[in-house]
Design an enzyme around this catalytic site. Structure first.
Site, short mmCIF file in Angstrom:
data_model
loop_
_atom_site.label_atom_id
_atom_site.label_comp_id
_atom_site.label_asym_id
_atom_site.label_seq_id
_atom_site.Cartn_x
_atom_site.Cartn_y
_atom_site.Cartn_z
N ALA A 26 0.86 -1.19 0.00
CA ALA A 26 0.00 0.00 0.00
C ALA A 26 0.89 1.23 0.00
CB ALA A 26 -0.92 0.01 1.22
N ASP B 268 -11.44 9.18 11.45
CA ASP B 268 -11.70 8.78 10.06
C ASP B 268 -12.11 7.31 9.99
OD1 ASP B 268 -11.92 9.15 7.36
OD2 ASP B 268 -9.78 8.89 6.93
N LYS C 172 5.41 0.74 8.40
CA LYS C 172 4.96 1.98 7.75
C LYS C 172 6.14 2.93 7.67
CE LYS C 172 1.20 5.39 8.00
NZ LYS C 172 -0.01 5.79 8.76
N ALA D 199 3.19 8.17 3.13
CA ALA D 199 3.88 6.98 3.63
C ALA D 199 3.51 5.78 2.76
CB ALA D 199 3.50 6.71 5.09
N GLN D 200 4.28 4.71 2.91
CA GLN D 200 3.97 3.45 2.25
C GLN D 200 4.20 2.32 3.25
OE1 GLN D 200 6.77 4.10 -0.98
NE2 GLN D 200 8.04 2.40 -0.27
N VAL D 201 3.57 1.16 2.99
CA VAL D 201 3.53 0.10 3.98
C VAL D 201 4.08 -1.19 3.38
CG1 VAL D 201 2.08 -1.15 5.61
CG2 VAL D 201 1.48 1.19 4.96
N ALA E 78 0.59 5.71 -0.03
CA ALA E 78 -0.22 6.92 0.03
C ALA E 78 0.69 8.13 -0.16
CB ALA E 78 -0.97 7.00 1.35
N SER E 79 0.12 9.30 0.01
CA SER E 79 0.88 10.52 -0.29
C SER E 79 2.03 10.75 0.68
CB SER E 79 -0.06 11.72 -0.26
OG SER E 79 -0.70 11.80 1.00
#
Length: 553
Positions: free
Chosen positions: A138, A294, A159, A143-145, A140-141
């Protein structure tokens, strides 16, 4: 003003990029109003004002804003997502569009961040993990996992914050802060929305989300809050591997909240999941005052035995005890259709802003009248909160910042529950929590606690009175006692008085010049000076006439 604000050369390139994207998506007028084009041209940077994007021009404004924010990058995507929580400021169509915001960014090649990982671990990766998947599952803007496994067999996720993302975000935040100051200075109608304060709140929120150690601490706190609740599982954080830029946590093995067919296939009871999820979030809000801000399906994992797993605690909300009591009063007023109680809470939220209390009271009455014939089980909390925020917006009120995330979380939660169970009724889960909080408010122990606090506060006021009076008298003797009077339109009246006195002065001076010049004209050899005097009198008269004509008075 703008040129001075953006005199820092390091931000000019980014400012030029932002301005170009805004113009591309049809927001050139905004660029002009703020004077960005002038500032860039002074720095030798030219903007292309007449780029052709006919297909973009035909799109709705909300869509153009979303596309622009996505192209502007992670900071602006996060800003759009924050604005999507401001249901008190934006109409529903804009909220729906901003909720679609996504960051289309490819993952960073592991070779570029491997050095950072080794530095955070303090040892080679092979000495910390039995296995480590170099390909992220995964991204995202920010971080990445990656998946990994500890030597004891525990499956974990790692992460990693994107390298260099903090510097880009800092530059964007500086520019946003400048934008907010300009908007507040040049757009009086926008001041009630407090753009400078909003950007400051956004900065704090984004910095918290960027700090993975803070997210780890959030998870640790939620774990402690739900230690006695077997139906909710928060991933364990391995603090020995966690830093500001890297976090290692337990991998939850289950079904993603976005995959309902898989949840059914796994034999999970969706109605139980809906009930437990709602109870968990309501407990966070009304009992703990510390909640996941969220709770959308992507941040929920359905585990065996119908347990709820939650992930991504970068964005959390906090409520003071006083604010929680206000919220409980509002929810109790909504569910019991109590106009006076609801109006009282809304008036407390107005702060120092001006409000037409009669109009607000009428709107509250109209809102609750629409629910007169509905049974409690048929009340949709999400719909009702949307109507409350519309009422707030229509009365030019601004919802307190700490409640915007909360309202959005409650609305999202009800939607998630109804996806799982079409018969889900949020109000049935909310009512017991509200009743328990109100009951606890009047327990002997709670009454004694509030009584002691009130007595303590009263005693401190009385005890401090001699000291305050002595200070007041001392300031008076020294001639430093000052009383500030804030009279409406006093500044404007002073300006008008100043202009009037200037005109009177010029009128008297003109009359004096006419009389004096007339006398001088009778003296031989001085007629030229008399003519000069008449000319000056004529110019002064023109100035007075033009000044009166331009002022409209």
């Amino acid at each position: 003003m703008l040129w001075e604000t953006f005199s820092v050369v390091r931000d000019l390139s980014r400012l030029h990029e932002i301005a170009g994207i805004l113009i591309k998506y049809g927001w050139g007028d905004f660029v002009r109003v703020l004077g960005i084009g002038t500032a860039l041209e002074r720095a030798g940077r030219i903007l292309h004002w007449h780029t052709k994007h006919n297909d973009i021009a035909d799109l709705e404004p909300a869509i153009r804003v979303r596309l622009a924010l996505e192209e502007l990058g992670p900071t602006f995507v996060k800003l759009g997502q924050l604005l999507a929580t401001r249901v008190d400021l934006l109409p529903p169509a804009w909220i729906v569009e901003l909720e679609k915001l996504q960051s289309h960014v490819p993952p960073v090649a592991f070779e570029l961040i491997e050095t950072d990982v080794v530095r955070c671990l303090g040892r080679p990766i092979a000495e910390a993990f039995a296995t480590f998947d170099r390909e992220p599952f995964a991204a995202a803007s920010m971080a990445q996992v990656h998946r990994a496994q500890l030597f004891d067999g525990t499956r974990v996720v790692v992460k990693l914050r994107r390298p260099g993302i903090d510097k880009k975000i800092e530059a964007d935040l500086r520019i946003l802060q400048h934008f907010a100051r300009l908007i507040e200075h040049d757009m009086p109608d926008a001041r009630r929305y407090q753009p400078v304060m909003m950007v400051s709140y956004f900065r704090r929120s984004l910095m918290r989300e960027l700090d993975l150690m803070m997210e780890a601490n959030n998870m640790t706190r939620f774990t402690a809050n739900f230690a006695d609740d077997a139906t909710v599982h928060i991933p364990k954080v391995f603090m020995e591997f966690t830093t500001n830029t890297m976090m290692v946590q337990e991998e939850l093995i289950g079904v993603s909240g976005t995959d309902l067919p898989a949840a059914r296939a796994a034999g999970l009871d969706l109605s139980v999941l809906a009930a437990r999820g709602a109870d968990a979030v309501l407990k966070m809000i009304l009992v703990h005052g510390y909640f996941h801000a969220d709770p959308h399906p992507g941040n929920v994992i359905y585990l065996s035995d119908n347990r709820i797993g939650m992930i991504d605690f970068g964005m959390v909300g906090r409520l003071t005890d006083y604010r929680r009591q206000q919220l409980v009063n509002l929810l109790d007023a909504l569910t019991h259709k109590d106009e006076d109680a609801m109006l009282q809470v809304l008036m407390e939220w107005t702060g120092e802003g001006e409000v037409d209390e009669a109009k607000l009271g009428y709107d509250v009455s109209e809102l609750l009248f629409g629910y007169d014939n509905l049974e409690l089980k048929d009340v949709k909390i999400g719909t009702m909160l949307n109507e409350v925020t519309t009422l707030i917006r229509d009365n030019s009120l601004v919802l307190p910042a700490d409640l915007t995330l909360l309202f959005k979380a409650l609305i999202t939660l009800e939607g998630l529950g109804q996806q799982l169970d079409p018969g889900f009724q949020m109000v049935q889960h909310l009512t017991p929590f509200v009743r328990d909080v109100i009951t606890a408010r009047y327990q002997p122990a709670a009454l004694m606690k509030r009584g002691r606090k009130s007595l303590k506060d009263a005693f401190e006021v009385v005890a401090g009175l001699p000291r305050d009076l002595a200070r007041l008298m001392r300031e008076a003797r020294r001639g430093r006692l000052r009383i500030d009077l804030d009279l409406k339109r006093l500044d404007q009246f002073g300006q008008q008085l100043d202009r009037a006195s200037n005109r009177i002065t010029m009128g008297i001076l003109t009359a004096s010049l006419v009389i004096g010049s007339s006398i001088v004209m009778t003296v031989d050899g001085w007629r030229f000076m008399g003519f000069i005097g008449f000319l000056l009198a004529f110019l002064n008269s023109l100035w007075v006439i033009v000044s009166i004509w331009r002022s409209g008075r």
